[in-house]
Design a protein around this motif. Structure first.
Motif, short mmCIF file in Angstrom:
data_model
loop_
_atom_site.label_atom_id
_atom_site.label_comp_id
_atom_site.label_asym_id
_atom_site.label_seq_id
_atom_site.Cartn_x
_atom_site.Cartn_y
_atom_site.Cartn_z
N LYS A 131 11.72 16.43 -5.67
CA LYS A 131 10.66 15.71 -6.37
C LYS A 131 9.29 16.23 -5.96
CE LYS A 131 8.94 11.06 -7.39
NZ LYS A 131 9.13 9.60 -7.16
N LEU B 126 14.17 19.11 -10.94
CA LEU B 126 13.28 20.25 -11.20
C LEU B 126 13.24 20.58 -12.70
CD1 LEU B 126 14.01 22.78 -8.28
CD2 LEU B 126 12.23 21.03 -8.43
N GLU B 127 13.47 19.58 -13.53
CA GLU B 127 13.54 19.82 -14.97
C GLU B 127 12.24 20.40 -15.53
OE1 GLU B 127 16.51 16.62 -14.00
OE2 GLU B 127 14.39 16.97 -13.54
N SER B 128 11.11 20.02 -14.98
CA SER B 128 9.83 20.48 -15.54
C SER B 128 9.49 21.91 -15.13
CB SER B 128 8.70 19.55 -15.11
OG SER B 128 8.50 19.62 -13.70
N VAL B 129 10.20 22.45 -14.14
CA VAL B 129 9.89 23.79 -13.64
C VAL B 129 10.47 24.83 -14.59
CG1 VAL B 129 10.18 25.40 -11.72
CG2 VAL B 129 9.86 22.95 -11.26
N ASP C 64 3.93 20.79 -11.18
CA ASP C 64 3.17 20.09 -12.23
C ASP C 64 1.68 20.06 -11.91
OD1 ASP C 64 5.55 19.65 -13.54
OD2 ASP C 64 5.81 17.61 -12.78
N CYS D 286 8.65 19.20 -4.79
CA CYS D 286 8.55 20.56 -5.33
C CYS D 286 8.11 20.52 -6.78
CB CYS D 286 9.91 21.26 -5.19
SG CYS D 286 9.94 22.94 -5.82
N ALA D 287 8.74 19.65 -7.58
CA ALA D 287 8.36 19.53 -8.99
C ALA D 287 6.93 19.03 -9.15
CB ALA D 287 9.34 18.59 -9.71
#
Length: 428
Positions: free
Chosen positions: A182, A253-256, A189, A184-185
């Motif tokens: 979390k 890490l879906e947004s990465v 962002d 990391c993401a």
């Protein structure tokens, strides 16, 4: 169906939020955080954002002034989200509600603030531009803090994905802490949002970076070029760490992904190299190419090209197995793609000219800090030397000499001649 007096109530609440958000007497952390979160939610939705635009101009300007205060003085991350929401819908490829690679995943709650359709505020953007032009210290202080936080956020992100990759490669396949994922993401962002704030600033007030009559413009442009090159090199290198972690598609890490960060960087570069005045474009080009981390290959990567095209040849069609902005026609307009192609052609030509014109410089004449630029400044009273870019950046946060820690009273221009060195004084 709207309740009677709905808009008036929204406007009154917006006035209360703006007034207290700009009140420097309110120092309680919990209260400040609550005001910040309420304001962030307010600017996400069209009705409430328009209510903010209806409050008295004096209150609007005071609120924006508070948003532009140096980030070190308060919870900068939440403030940055607010600025980004005022811009979203105006930037390069920045009209999406959900990221392209997430469209096929399980739909999220459509009422979430992050999933609202872009509703930028040109009025509040105008206030921001006017404030950044207002005095000699407002823009440098704000941008220095933005660049510092971008450097921190992206460095933290790279460090974390290194740890995640190492854990994924172990035979025992150690479980990666969800909290680490979390954080990391969040760092990723934040890096993207900080890049978008820089894109907004360059679009609204390009002279902050491109008018070198301003004392801090060259230093800010060099810092910006350095960070853009670092991001590009980390994200576009062949079979790099970023690629491997994105391929893992770990929960949390879906947004990465390549798209959000590369379109943000591209938006900044296009503003500097395509939209700017001729003199500004020339300065931005020279600074970008002079940075030792610049790689033309990274710019080619944006269009799916592994290597720079030969001079005078058309761009080949993108390899569908590679990342390419040309694959996102639902998100990036034909005009925007043409601007990227124009930028690549410009940088290809400028790189060839710079390589042909470059003269060898002896190591003793190079700045001992960056080893990228010739020595051009001497510090008083200690007499140590560096390039102007390094010392100007250093003096934004520290007044001590790099080498001996003596307090720098002034910085003088320094130029090596055939027989001796010449100096002309300037204030530190």
């Amino acid at each position: 169906m709207e309740c009677q007096g709905y808009e008036e109530t929204l406007t009154r609440l917006a006035a209360i939020l703006a007034k207290h958000f700009a009140d420097t007497r309110i120092v309680g952390t919990d209260i400040r955080d609550s005001l910040m979160q309420a304001l962030a939610s307010y600017v996400c939705y069209p009705h409430s954002l328009r209510a903010v635009e209806r409050i008295p101009e004096e209150q609007r300007v005071a609120m924006v002034r508070s948003l532009l205060a140096p980030y070190e003085q308060r919870p900068w991350a939440q403030t940055n989200w607010i600025l980004v929401r005022l811009w979203r819908g105006c930037g390069f490829g920045y009209r999406y509600t959900r990221l392209p690679h997430l469209l096929k995943t399980k739909p999220e709650d459509a009422n979430l603030p992050s999933l609202q359709k872009p509703c930028p505020s040109t009025l509040l953007q105008q206030h921001m531009a006017e404030l950044l032009r207002e005095g000699p210290d407002v823009a440098p202080s704000f941008l220095n803090s933005v660049l510092n936080q971008l450097n921190w956020a992206f460095s933290e992100f790279i460090g974390m994905i290194q740890e995640i990759q190492q854990a994924a490669e172990r035979l025992e396949r150690n479980f990666v802490d969800s909290r680490q994922l979390k954080v990391c993401a969040t760092c990723f962002d934040l890096s993207v949002s900080l890049l978008r704030v820089l894109e907004m600033t360059i679009t609204l007030v390009p002279e902050i970076f491109l008018d070198w009559a301003r004392p801090t413009s060259e230093m800010l442009l060099r810092r910006l070029a350095q960070l853009l090159n670092q991001v590009l090199n980390r994200v576009t290198a062949e079979r790099n760490l970023f690629d491997r972690v994105v391929t893992l598609r770990l929960p949390g890490l879906e947004s990465v992904d390549h798209y959000p960060i590369l379109v943000a960087v591209t938006g900044i570069l296009v503003r500097l190299l395509v939209h700017g005045p001729a003199s500004g474009t020339e300065r931005a080009t020279s600074v970008l190419l002079a940075d030792p981390c610049f790689q033309l290959r990274s710019i080619c990567y944006l269009l799916g090209q592994p290597e720079p095209p030969a001079p005078g040849t058309a761009l080949p069609p993108p390899d569908r197995k590679r990342f390419s902005l040309q694959s996102y026609t639902d998100y990036i307009s034909a005009e925007e793609l043409a601007q990227v192609e124009q930028m690549l052609a410009h940088l290809t030509s400028a790189s060839a000219q710079a390589a042909a014109a470059s003269l060898p410089t002896s190591e003793e004449d190079l700045c001992p800090i960056c080893y990228a630029h010739p020595i051009s400044a001497v510090f008083q009273p200690c007499g140590h030397k560096s390039c102007k870019a390094c010392i100007n950046q250093h003096l934004m946060n520290n007044k001590d000499c790099f080498f001996c820690k003596a307090t720098i009273v002034s910085v003088e221009d320094w130029e090596k001649t055939a027989s001796t060195s010449t100096t002309t004084s300037s204030a530190a």
